[in-house]
Enzyme design. Sequence first.
Site, PDB file in Angstrom:
ATOM      1  N   ASP A   1       0.811  -1.220   0.000  1.00 59.55           N
ATOM      2  CA  ASP A   1       0.000   0.000   0.000  1.00 59.55           C
ATOM      3  C   ASP A   1       0.843   1.269   0.000  1.00 59.55           C
ATOM      4  OD1 ASP A   1      -2.600   0.976  -0.239  1.00 59.55           O
ATOM      5  OD2 ASP A   1      -2.759   1.424   1.898  1.00 59.55           O
TER       6      ASP A   1
ATOM      7  N   ASP B   1      -4.256  -4.122  -5.232  1.00 57.04           N
ATOM      8  CA  ASP B   1      -3.684  -2.776  -5.412  1.00 57.04           C
ATOM      9  C   ASP B   1      -2.211  -2.776  -5.815  1.00 57.04           C
ATOM     10  OD1 ASP B   1      -6.123  -1.690  -4.782  1.00 57.04           O
ATOM     11  OD2 ASP B   1      -5.561  -1.029  -2.770  1.00 57.04           O
TER      12      ASP B   1
ATOM     13  N   ASP C   1     -11.740   0.487   5.715  1.00 58.22           N
ATOM     14  CA  ASP C   1     -10.742   0.805   4.689  1.00 58.22           C
ATOM     15  C   ASP C   1      -9.557   1.568   5.276  1.00 58.22           C
ATOM     16  OD1 ASP C   1     -12.144  -0.316   2.520  1.00 58.22           O
ATOM     17  OD2 ASP C   1     -13.362   1.483   2.313  1.00 58.22           O
TER      18      ASP C   1
END
Length: 340
Positions: free
Chosen positions: A134, A174, A315
Amino acid sequence: MGRRRRPGGRRRIPRPLLVGGAVVVVVALIAGIAVVGSLVSSLFQTLSARPPAVDTRIVVPDESKAAKAAQQADAGSAEAEAAAWLAAQPTTYWLTPEIDPLDEVWDRVAHLSAEARDQDATLAIAVYGLPDRDCGNHSAGGLDPDAYREWTARIGDALRNASDVRKIVVLEPDSIALGPSCGSMQERAGYLRTAVDNIRGVDTWIYLDGGHSAWHPANEMADLLRSTGLLNDVRGVALNVSNYQDTANEFAYAHRLSDLLGGIHAIIDTSRNGAGPAGSEWCNPRGRLVGAPSGAFGDDVVDTTLWIKPPGESDGECNGGPEAGTWWPDASIELTRESR
């Protein structure tokens, strides 16, 4: 030019040359068989299993955060009702090094595989431990490269040990779509290669991160996926993971990517897209709903819809939410308000 053969006679091949030639031929045959065997094995691992499809039964994991929340909430409360309802839904289990570290991840996968076997279901897991995960944002973390290699090797070993169970693996959500922002696509591709090599096997369907229809244009996403060099070793891409885009838009995006990339397949996360997106807001937008259940839709490109992001998990610390991945009772109640 070679020697001429004497009329009426046989050309004699010196014994050392015959033996040496035979050895060369045998070695070449062995090498060729090894290469072909490797290619066949890779192809078999990629294509042999029956693909996921509409009406696919996905495992209901008994150790999900929803299941734990249902046990801890006050009986009869909205929180308990929402958590219990979500705990009963077929949902992907996320393997992270924070919850399932190196010395425990094999046992976790073995337990999940046993559940899938008992339920006559397909196991669905997300592998989420990439180095620099991330890019330092809400879900920052991950393992160092050596630990990641060992962690994914243990995951793969446990999956292959459950050879009678069909597995869906969503690999590092991601990781590719976020790569350009992190400036680390080459390194990420290397880590993903390690993971694919460690995890792939018969009846194991691996899906790379494919972003979603409102993130990268299809041409751009296709270029990012090509740059990994992995498209021949996986089933396809996972779309809309942890996002809220309309299912119809994701189907169209999947078909566009498939056209650009030679027919790759896709799965679509429908866990929280029942009310569609909230503009460009992706971090705990309010007013959302759970979407179509796992196994609800599919076609010749989209293998199945799948609840990948477990509804009720935050999230990140935004819009009133706790840390990323933490169970958030308010979100679970809101997401299920029209379903339970």
